[in-house]
Design a protein around this motif. Structure first.
Motif, PDB file in Angstrom:
ATOM      1  N   TYR A   1      10.596 -69.440  78.667  1.00  0.00           N
ATOM      2  CA  TYR A   1       9.637 -69.349  79.757  1.00  0.00           C
ATOM      3  C   TYR A   1       8.538 -70.397  79.613  1.00  0.00           C
TER       4      TYR A   1
ATOM      5  N   PRO B   1       2.393 -66.754  88.299  1.00  0.00           N
ATOM      6  CA  PRO B   1       3.862 -66.689  88.349  1.00  0.00           C
ATOM      7  C   PRO B   1       4.373 -66.638  89.786  1.00  0.00           C
ATOM      8  N   SER B   2       5.578 -67.121  90.007  1.00  0.00           N
ATOM      9  CA  SER B   2       6.149 -67.131  91.359  1.00  0.00           C
ATOM     10  C   SER B   2       6.408 -65.727  91.874  1.00  0.00           C
ATOM     11  N   GLU B   3       6.525 -64.771  91.001  1.00  0.00           N
ATOM     12  CA  GLU B   3       6.753 -63.381  91.413  1.00  0.00           C
ATOM     13  C   GLU B   3       5.477 -62.553  91.348  1.00  0.00           C
ATOM     14  N   HIS B   4       4.313 -63.200  91.452  1.00  0.00           N
ATOM     15  CA  HIS B   4       3.021 -62.520  91.420  1.00  0.00           C
ATOM     16  C   HIS B   4       2.912 -61.644  92.669  1.00  0.00           C
ATOM     17  N   VAL B   5       2.916 -60.335  92.483  1.00  0.00           N
ATOM     18  CA  VAL B   5       3.019 -59.383  93.596  1.00  0.00           C
ATOM     19  C   VAL B   5       1.887 -59.534  94.613  1.00  0.00           C
TER      20      VAL B   5
ATOM     21  N   THR C   1       0.147 -62.088  95.490  1.00  0.00           N
ATOM     22  CA  THR C   1       0.351 -63.329  96.237  1.00  0.00           C
ATOM     23  C   THR C   1       1.524 -63.182  97.195  1.00  0.00           C
ATOM     24  N   ARG C   2       2.609 -62.616  96.712  1.00  0.00           N
ATOM     25  CA  ARG C   2       3.788 -62.433  97.570  1.00  0.00           C
ATOM     26  C   ARG C   2       3.516 -61.424  98.674  1.00  0.00           C
ATOM     27  N   ARG C   3       2.734 -60.400  98.393  1.00  0.00           N
ATOM     28  CA  ARG C   3       2.403 -59.395  99.407  1.00  0.00           C
ATOM     29  C   ARG C   3       1.626 -60.045 100.544  1.00  0.00           C
TER      30      ARG C   3
END
Length: 64
Positions: A30, A38-42, A44-46
């Motif tokens: 990693y 991170p690209s899967e940062h909740v 941010t994605r939300r």
């Protein structure tokens, strides 16, 4: 019975040592992103998903 006890641990699933070993191997490759998020940062994605699907969410969430 004791002869097969060690093999039975695999049938029961991983114990904490196995989980740590696998996690260490996965995380070894990693690299943190340049911006630190991170690209899967909740959160941010939300926010991005709410913006992208705003036109679909509005009729569904409206109480009228």
């Amino acid at each position: 019975m004791y002869r097969f006890a060690r093999a039975a641990r695999f049938y029961d699933g991983p114990d904490e040592v196995h989980r740590q070993t696998v996690a260490r191997q996965i995380l070894r490759g990693y690299k943190a992103p340049a911006d630190g998020i991170p690209s899967e940062h909740v959160p941010t994605r939300r926010a991005a998903a709410r913006e992208k699907f705003a036109d679909v969410r509005e009729p569904v969430t409206a109480n009228g």
